[in-house]
Each structure stands twice: as C-alpha cells, then as structure tokens.
Design an enzyme around this catalytic site. Structure first.
Site, PDB file in Angstrom:
ATOM      1  N   ASP A  67       5.631 -20.622  -1.874  1.00 62.33           N
ATOM      2  CA  ASP A  67       7.008 -21.102  -1.955  1.00 62.33           C
ATOM      3  C   ASP A  67       7.741 -20.430  -3.116  1.00 62.33           C
ATOM      4  O   ASP A  67       8.883 -19.979  -2.970  1.00 62.33           O
ATOM      5  CB  ASP A  67       6.995 -22.627  -2.119  1.00 62.33           C
ATOM      6  CG  ASP A  67       8.403 -23.204  -2.231  1.00 62.33           C
ATOM      7  OD1 ASP A  67       9.238 -22.878  -1.376  1.00 62.33           O
ATOM      8  OD2 ASP A  67       8.662 -23.968  -3.166  1.00 62.33           O
ATOM      9  N   GLU A 135       4.187 -20.237   4.188  1.00 64.72           N
ATOM     10  CA  GLU A 135       4.247 -20.149   2.727  1.00 64.72           C
ATOM     11  C   GLU A 135       2.857 -19.899   2.140  1.00 64.72           C
ATOM     12  O   GLU A 135       2.702 -19.100   1.201  1.00 64.72           O
ATOM     13  CB  GLU A 135       4.829 -21.440   2.150  1.00 64.72           C
ATOM     14  CG  GLU A 135       6.311 -21.609   2.417  1.00 64.72           C
ATOM     15  CD  GLU A 135       6.872 -22.887   1.825  1.00 64.72           C
ATOM     16  OE1 GLU A 135       8.086 -22.942   1.563  1.00 64.72           O
ATOM     17  OE2 GLU A 135       6.100 -23.840   1.613  1.00 64.72           O
TER      18      GLU A 135
END
Length: 351
Positions: A67, A135
């Site tokens: 992320d 992610e």
C-alpha cells in the site's frame, strides 16, 4: 506400482511450483527470485495458516508494505505525467488509481484472483480480497527486486494494458450524488456545514465542509470551490460508511430518536382568547373579538369536546386566511366624505 506413486508425490510439488512460476511470469513480466514472498502474498488470513512458532502466515503485512509503495510509485507517475496540475487533482487521480475497487478489478483482469488461497466464504463476501492481494503482490515485488521493479511493473504491466491513465484522471465521479442517493434511500437527513473559509498564499479562496448525517459528524473536505470541498467530504464519508459499522449504527440511532420525537403527539392548540387576555386590552365592542372567540371554539380541545361540530382542517385554514387577510388595507388616505359615507352605510345596514 508403489515406486511410481512415490515418484508422482515427489513430482507434484515441483509441478505446482512450476505452475506458480509460470502464472506469476504472465502477471509480472519477469520470474521471481524469492518465490516465498509471492507465495505469502497469495495467502488470505481466512486460511488460518501458521508457522512452526504459531505466528499467522498471510498477506496482511505485505499488503501494508505494498500500500505504501503503491502510493509512492503511482504518486510519482501522476506527478510527472500531469505537469502543472494542482495538488487536489493529483491526489484525486492517485486515489482513483489505487482504490480497492480499481485494484480488485486489476487482480481479476490479470488473473491474480485465481491464485489467491482463501476460504470460499471470505472470497465470496469480501470484495477487497483481490485488491488486498494486489497490494501484497507489490510488497512482494519490492522485497524481491526493489522499488525500481515496482515502478516498472506499474508502468509496463498495468498502465496502457489495463488502465488508461487520462481516462481515469478526468472521469468525474459524483460522490455527493452517491451520498445523497444513499441518504434518501435510507431516509437519513444529510447536510453540509461550512467549517472554514480562508485564502491560500496566492489569495485563492479555500473552503472546508463537514458532512452531517442525522447530526452525526461524517468527514471533512477542503477545496478551491464549494463543489470540490463537498465532493471530497462526500467521498471520505462514503468510505467511512463502508469501513466503520459503528458510524452507521450512530446514524440510525440518531434517526430513530428523531423519528420517535416526530411521532409523539403534539400539545393541544392553545386558546387564542386566553393567550390574548394576559397582555392585550380588548374592547368588547370590537367586531374582531367575536370572530376570534368563534374561531377558538371551532378548534378541538384535548378532551375532544365539540369534535363533531368542528369543521375540517382545510376550512380552519380558510378561516384563518380570512381573519388575517390584509388585502383590504391600503396606504391611500380616506377623505372626510368617504368616512361619512361608510358610517351612514353601516348605520343603515344595522337598521
């Protein structure tokens, strides 16, 4: 025969490993160096897998890392691609590119979702599984080959092939309309409160709005126009509605309290005659007093007396309109002859 079974069991892990390498190559464009990172990136927490020390083995830590890397990499790309654009535009574009919805679609299109190890229940009820795995994959790339490989992956394997950057950047999503639609569907009162209005260093006005749902504070948004600020506040409030069940509970609790108060019976209508006697001296000969008394008698009391003789509400409204009708009043002054004529007409009418 027994020897062949043993050989098949030995070959099976190698075959699965080879299939995983091949599938990842199709997604990444290169072969992994340390396959264990990618293998962990594909394990959802619903599996409940643990290591020898009892610690959970899933992709949550890699998801956290990926992320952060995505924010930096995509921010870098957007910054260089849109030279001269304001911060608000750049932030909005990056947010749309790295949203869970976008990453989830990428995971499906690239074939990543088919490689995720998760329980069927979690996969069917959680639309974020694919986006979270994407992610985690970026986190695995970073640990395996570094930041430059993450940039290369996004620029060469995602942009152009799966995402049109300009189309995403200039697509206007009306978050305010979406929030209003949700509010109306659930009969929730919504308002935007202007919290702050100032000017930036260049003298441009900056607005800050707060979303209120049944009086419960949502999220704030700032922008160079009221529309931009309300859009951002709406977007953040929608995100809060998705990720915080306690926020929804607070809204519907407040709604329940409001509707409960609205459903409670109101107090009986006060008697206009009694209200006036406290502070107004009334001449008994004045005609309007008789009208007020008659009107007050027509209004039902709390005990319901006189209900049968009571006219319908529309009739009461008409009487009230007539009583407070000021159309006969004019600013034109009456002459002495007009006053005498009116007095004589009134005298003959009473006779």
């Amino acid at each position: 025969m027994r020897l062949n079974n043993i050989i098949d069991r030995i070959r099976l892990p190698f075959r699965k490993e080879k299939e995983l390498f091949s599938s990842l190559y199709e997604i990444l464009g290169f072969y992994p160096r340390h396959i264990e990172y990618y293998r962990q990136a594909l394990v959802h927490k619903s599996i409940g897998k643990r290591n020898d020390k009892g610690k959970p083995l899933n992709n949550e830590r890699l998801e956290f890392l990926g992320d952060a890397i995505l924010d930096a990499a995509v921010g870098d790309i957007v910054y260089r691609h849109y030279e001269g654009k304001r911060e608000g535009f750049l932030t909005n574009t990056r947010s749309k590119l790295v949203s869970r919805e976008t990453l989830g679609k990428l995971a499906n299109e690239m074939g990543l979702s088919q490689l995720i190890l998760s329980s069927g229940h979690s996969n069917s009820h959680n639309s974020y599984v694919g986006g979270n795995a994407f992610e985690a994959l970026v986190g695995a790339i970073y640990l395996d080959r570094g930041y430059d490989a993450c940039m290369w992956f996004w620029e060469n394997r995602v942009l152009g092939k799966y995402i049109n950057l300009d189309k995403v950047a200039f697509k206007e999503v009306n978050f305010k309309s979406k929030l209003l639609e949700w509010s109306q569907k659930n009969k929730v009162r919504m308002e935007y409160r202007l919290m702050k209005q100032k000017k930036d260093d260049n003298g441009n006005p900056v607005f800050s709005f707060l979303v209120l749902l049944e009086g419960v504070e949502g999220e704030k948004g700032s922008g160079y126009s009221k529309k931009e600020a309300q859009q951002l506040a709406s977007k953040e409030t929608l995100q809060k509605l998705k990720r915080e069940p306690q926020f929804i509970d607070a809204i519907f609790t407040a709604k329940s309290e409001r509707t409960k108060m609205e459903e409670e019976p109101t107090m009986s209508v006060p008697d206009p005659e009694k209200e006036q006697q406290d502070f107004i001296i009334v001449n008994d000969n004045v005609e309007c007093r008789t009208d007020s008394v008659e009107l007050a008698a027509a209004i039902p009391t709390e005990s319901g007396e006189g209900a049968e003789a009571n006219p319908p509400f529309s009739t009461l409204n008409s009487q009230l309109d007539n009583e407070f009708d000021l159309s006969h009043i004019t600013h034109k002054e009456k002459s002495r002859e007009d006053i005498i004529a009116e007095a004589e007409a009134a005298a003959f009418a009473e006779a």
